[in-house]
Motif scaffolding. Structure first.
Motif, mmCIF file in Angstrom:
data_model
loop_
_atom_site.group_PDB
_atom_site.id
_atom_site.type_symbol
_atom_site.label_atom_id
_atom_site.label_comp_id
_atom_site.label_asym_id
_atom_site.label_seq_id
_atom_site.Cartn_x
_atom_site.Cartn_y
_atom_site.Cartn_z
ATOM 1 N N PHE A 1 -8.856 17.454 -20.383
ATOM 2 C CA PHE A 1 -9.437 18.290 -21.441
ATOM 3 C C PHE A 1 -10.319 19.384 -20.847
ATOM 4 N N LYS A 2 -11.108 19.031 -19.831
ATOM 5 C CA LYS A 2 -12.047 19.989 -19.243
ATOM 6 C C LYS A 2 -11.318 21.166 -18.605
ATOM 7 N N LEU A 3 -10.305 20.871 -17.782
ATOM 8 C CA LEU A 3 -9.615 21.954 -17.087
ATOM 9 C C LEU A 3 -8.803 22.820 -18.051
ATOM 10 N N TYR B 1 -3.585 14.915 -16.585
ATOM 11 C CA TYR B 1 -3.772 13.608 -17.219
ATOM 12 C C TYR B 1 -2.882 12.557 -16.561
ATOM 13 N N THR C 1 -9.592 23.392 -21.141
ATOM 14 C CA THR C 1 -10.570 24.205 -21.868
ATOM 15 C C THR C 1 -11.088 25.341 -21.000
ATOM 16 N N LEU C 2 -11.408 25.028 -19.739
ATOM 17 C CA LEU C 2 -11.913 26.063 -18.840
ATOM 18 C C LEU C 2 -10.888 27.168 -18.623
ATOM 19 N N TRP D 1 -10.878 13.150 -19.797
ATOM 20 C CA TRP D 1 -11.921 14.162 -19.679
ATOM 21 C C TRP D 1 -11.512 15.276 -18.717
ATOM 22 N N GLN D 2 -10.943 14.912 -17.558
ATOM 23 C CA GLN D 2 -10.524 15.927 -16.594
ATOM 24 C C GLN D 2 -9.441 16.831 -17.188
ATOM 25 N N SER E 1 -7.829 24.041 -25.773
ATOM 26 C CA SER E 1 -8.380 22.699 -25.992
ATOM 27 C C SER E 1 -7.536 21.911 -26.985
ATOM 28 N N SER F 1 -7.319 10.577 -16.416
ATOM 29 C CA SER F 1 -8.634 10.904 -16.962
ATOM 30 C C SER F 1 -8.469 11.897 -18.104
#
Length: 278
Positions: free
Chosen positions: A188-190, A178, A192-193, A185-186, A20, A183
């Motif tokens: 950061f989300k991927l 990005y 992090t996952l 959020w997209q 992250s 995005s």
């Protein structure tokens, strides 16, 4: 759940979720500071080398003998070499210049850009899957789990080194996503996952290896972890550090990392209760 497994899970979450931080490098800046990432990689490489040779391999050689210790160590090297031959490590690529994205306003230029974005998005998603959901990060979760069984000191130091290593990995996942989606959020989300593969690795290995392992087998497995960490450092981390920070600066960062880890090993040894240290 066994307390050692819980400790290993907590440590692996710290290491895994450091992807992250790499994502934040991307979404808070138009382009990541590659020199800083290179210095972090060099520092983490120093931590890894110190753990591998001065701690894990050293203890294995002293505990189970020179021959067995070396066999376990090189078994770890071969194991991770086999893993990376099928699962490549993602690399950080430079973003396309923003001006180049806007200089062609005709329809064909827009179609070409959309096609390029789809390709980059696909590569980013594949990178996230390869990095996080595949087996690539499982050995890191295994290392933290086995280190935590041996003692909090070993698990803590492994988690720290792996966390620093995973920051550029988060950049490698977030950057193409990005760029392709715009995005934050997209991205950061991927990123992090993708880090959740490490605690998942802890859970899987916890069921394969009981916490009451035979001491000789545990020392051998930790020697193998030393081999895994050594291969990871020499094969992936040092080349990236040299590319991003330059050889001279990267070498300085490596020795700084080794000195930091040696100091941390000493202070943890004298500060932790005996039942929690080696």
């Amino acid at each position: 759940m066994d307390s050692q497994v819980l400790v290993a899970l907590a440590l692996s979450l710290v290491g895994g979720l450091s992807t992250s931080i790499g994502a934040l490098f991307v979404i808070l800046n138009h382009a990541p500071n590659l020199k800083m990432l290179g210095l972090l990689q060099g520092f983490a490489a120093g931590l890894m080398l110190s753990i591998s040779f001065l701690d894990l391999a050293h203890n294995a050689l002293n505990s189970i003998g020179f021959l067995k210790g070396n066999l376990w160590f090189f078994a770890g090297v071969l194991f991770f070499a086999f893993v990376v031959s099928f699962i490549p490590e993602p690399t950080v690529v430079a973003r396309t210049d923003e001006n180049n994205r806007q200089k062609d306003d005709d329809g064909s230029g827009k179609d070409l850009m959309r096609k390029h974005r789809r390709q980059v998005l696909f590569s980013g998603i594949i990178t996230a899957i390869v990095t996080g959901i595949s087996l690539h990060n499982f050995p890191e979760g295994m290392a933290v789990f086995l280190g935590s069984i041996k003692g909090l000191r070993v698990g803590l130091n492994l988690a720290l080194a792996i966390a620093l290593h995973n920051i550029p990995e988060g950049v490698a996942v977030a950057l193409p996503i990005y760029f392709a989606t715009e995005s934050k959020w997209q991205a950061f989300k991927l990123a992090t996952l993708s880090g959740f593969a490490e605690p998942l690795g802890v859970i899987i290995v916890a069921y394969l290896f009981p916490s009451s392992l035979d001491p000789e087998i545990l020392e051998g497995l930790l020697g193998a972890v030393g081999g895994v960490m050594a291969f990871l450092t020499l094969h992936e981390m040092l080349p990236l550090a040299f590319d991003y920070a330059g050889q001279k600066q990267a070498v300085k960062a490596v020795f700084l990392g080794m000195a930091f880890m040696s100091a941390s090993l000493y202070f943890l040894e004298i500060s932790l209760p005996k039942e929690m240290s080696l």
